[in-house]
Scaffold this motif. Structure first.
Motif, PDB file in Angstrom:
ATOM      1  N   THR A 167       0.849  -1.207   0.000  1.00 53.40           N
ATOM      2  CA  THR A 167       0.000   0.000   0.000  1.00 53.40           C
ATOM      3  C   THR A 167       0.879   1.250   0.000  1.00 53.40           C
ATOM      4  O   THR A 167       0.634   2.214  -0.740  1.00 53.40           O
ATOM      5  CB  THR A 167      -0.891   0.023   1.273  1.00 53.40           C
ATOM      6  N   GLU A 168       1.923   1.199   0.836  1.00 48.56           N
ATOM      7  CA  GLU A 168       2.852   2.327   0.920  1.00 48.56           C
ATOM      8  C   GLU A 168       3.449   2.614  -0.467  1.00 48.56           C
ATOM      9  O   GLU A 168       3.497   3.757  -0.918  1.00 48.56           O
ATOM     10  CB  GLU A 168       3.958   1.968   1.924  1.00 48.56           C
ATOM     11  N   GLN A 169       3.879   1.539  -1.146  1.00 53.71           N
ATOM     12  CA  GLN A 169       4.521   1.726  -2.463  1.00 53.71           C
ATOM     13  C   GLN A 169       3.528   2.220  -3.509  1.00 53.71           C
ATOM     14  O   GLN A 169       3.881   3.047  -4.350  1.00 53.71           O
ATOM     15  CB  GLN A 169       5.196   0.417  -2.896  1.00 53.71           C
ATOM     16  N   GLU A 170       2.284   1.746  -3.441  1.00 52.58           N
ATOM     17  CA  GLU A 170       1.266   2.255  -4.378  1.00 52.58           C
ATOM     18  C   GLU A 170       1.098   3.755  -4.223  1.00 52.58           C
ATOM     19  O   GLU A 170       0.875   4.480  -5.188  1.00 52.58           O
ATOM     20  CB  GLU A 170      -0.090   1.604  -4.080  1.00 52.58           C
ATOM     21  N   ARG A 171       1.217   4.227  -2.982  1.00 54.12           N
ATOM     22  CA  ARG A 171       1.041   5.662  -2.734  1.00 54.12           C
ATOM     23  C   ARG A 171       2.239   6.470  -3.236  1.00 54.12           C
ATOM     24  O   ARG A 171       2.079   7.508  -3.874  1.00 54.12           O
ATOM     25  CB  ARG A 171       0.891   5.917  -1.228  1.00 54.12           C
ATOM     26  N   VAL A 172       3.444   5.994  -2.909  1.00 52.49           N
ATOM     27  CA  VAL A 172       4.612   6.877  -3.104  1.00 52.49           C
ATOM     28  C   VAL A 172       5.303   6.743  -4.460  1.00 52.49           C
ATOM     29  O   VAL A 172       5.842   7.737  -4.967  1.00 52.49           O
ATOM     30  CB  VAL A 172       5.681   6.687  -1.986  1.00 52.49           C
ATOM     31  N   LEU A 173       5.319   5.538  -5.038  1.00 53.23           N
ATOM     32  CA  LEU A 173       6.175   5.352  -6.222  1.00 53.23           C
ATOM     33  C   LEU A 173       5.812   6.256  -7.406  1.00 53.23           C
ATOM     34  O   LEU A 173       6.710   6.834  -8.040  1.00 53.23           O
ATOM     35  CB  LEU A 173       6.224   3.879  -6.640  1.00 53.23           C
ATOM     36  N   PRO A 174       4.514   6.437  -7.726  1.00 52.99           N
ATOM     37  CA  PRO A 174       4.205   7.338  -8.850  1.00 52.99           C
ATOM     38  C   PRO A 174       4.698   8.767  -8.588  1.00 52.99           C
ATOM     39  O   PRO A 174       5.153   9.451  -9.510  1.00 52.99           O
ATOM     40  CB  PRO A 174       2.672   7.307  -8.930  1.00 52.99           C
TER      41      PRO A 174
END
Ligand code: PMM
Length: 265
Positions: free
Chosen positions: A56-63
């Motif tokens: 979830t964290e990566q879905e939020r930050v990577l873009p």
């Protein structure tokens, strides 16, 4: 360092920049206001916050990380998870900002070393859910510095030299009101350890406590906390720190201009 929280629940700006496009637009505003680094975070560390799973964290930050890095911004990733740190560095982040100083995830320091990134090591005594239970110190400044030196040594053992390390005393992390002021008073000693030092006071509760601002409406509290943050940033700069992590970049920039004029530099 401008704060870009892409979380639905961060204590002061949570929810405002939860969508990637809005976060990107805010990042550009922070750069226009004078931020040198954008600190992108997808997990709230506010007192009592629950942990977020790394996917979830990566879905939020990577873009957000990849879009800002593609525009040439210097990006740090605010995470305690090795997998998020690695994914963010591969998406273009240069700095891994770990408020736990590598303690929350034992894989994080080796991962930072392998990716050749820089690391911010925060002073931390345990998860946000019960961090005040650990706020017991005989000498908060001495213990904070000693524990940060131990994290710096752990980083070196993992292959990260001190030149790639930034130390952060973790204002508000496992520290109650006056303990934060004790640590700030000790900043020159922390600066004397060697690595660069970063300080994050922005809008934190210990500021509202001395202002008596907690009873104000939210907007009034925020404005008063931002002014107090600009003052602490100026004083931290005078104490020799390398960086300050703030929400209101414009106000802190002005405060730092005052310091430069005062020092004639
Ligand atoms: N504070 C918060 C989050 N990340 N990172 C560093 N290096 N230092 C801090 O003091 C710090 C941090 C909590 O504040 P926020 O919820 O406003 O981001």
């Amino acid at each position: 360092m401008g704060i870009l929280n892409v979380t639905p629940d961060s204590f002061s700006d949570g929810g405002r920049y939860a969508d990637a496009e809005a976060a990107l637009a805010h990042g550009l505003r922070l750069i226009a206001a004078g931020a040198d680094i954008l600190d992108v975070g997808g997990e709230s560390t506010r007192p009592g916050a629950e942990r977020v799973d790394p996917s979830t964290e990566q879905e939020r930050v990577l873009p957000v990380v990849s879009a800002l890095a593609a525009l040439g911004a210097t990006v740090s990733i605010d995470t305690m998870n090795a997998s998020t740190a690695v994914a963010a560095v591969r998406a273009g982040a240069r700095i891994v900002n770990d408020v736990s100083g590598g303690l929350a995830d034992p894989e994080l320091l080796p991962a930072v070393a392998a990716e050749n990134a820089e690391v911010v090591l925060g002073h931390w005594r345990g998860p946000s859910s019960d961090m005040y239970a650990r706020a017991e110190y005989a000498d908060v400044t001495r213990e904070t510095i000693g524990e940060l030196i131990a994290r710096m040594e752990a980083a070196a053992a993992a292959g990260i030299p001190p030149s790639r390390v930034v130390l952060d005393p973790g204002i508000g992390f496992g520290k109650r009101g006056s303990q934060n002021w004790d640590v700030l008073r000790g900043l020159p000693q922390l600066v004397g350890v060697g690595p660069r030092v970063l300080v994050g006071t922005s809008r934190k509760r210990f500021l509202a406590e001395i202002l008596g601002a907690e009873a104000d409406g939210e907007a009034a509290t925020e404005a008063r906390r931002d002014l107090a943050t600009a003052v602490t940033s100026a004083l931290a700069a005078r104490a020799g720190v390398w960086g300050v992590r703030v929400h209101d970049v414009a106000a802190t920039r002005d405060a730092l201009r005052v310091v430069e004029a005062w020092e004639g530099s």
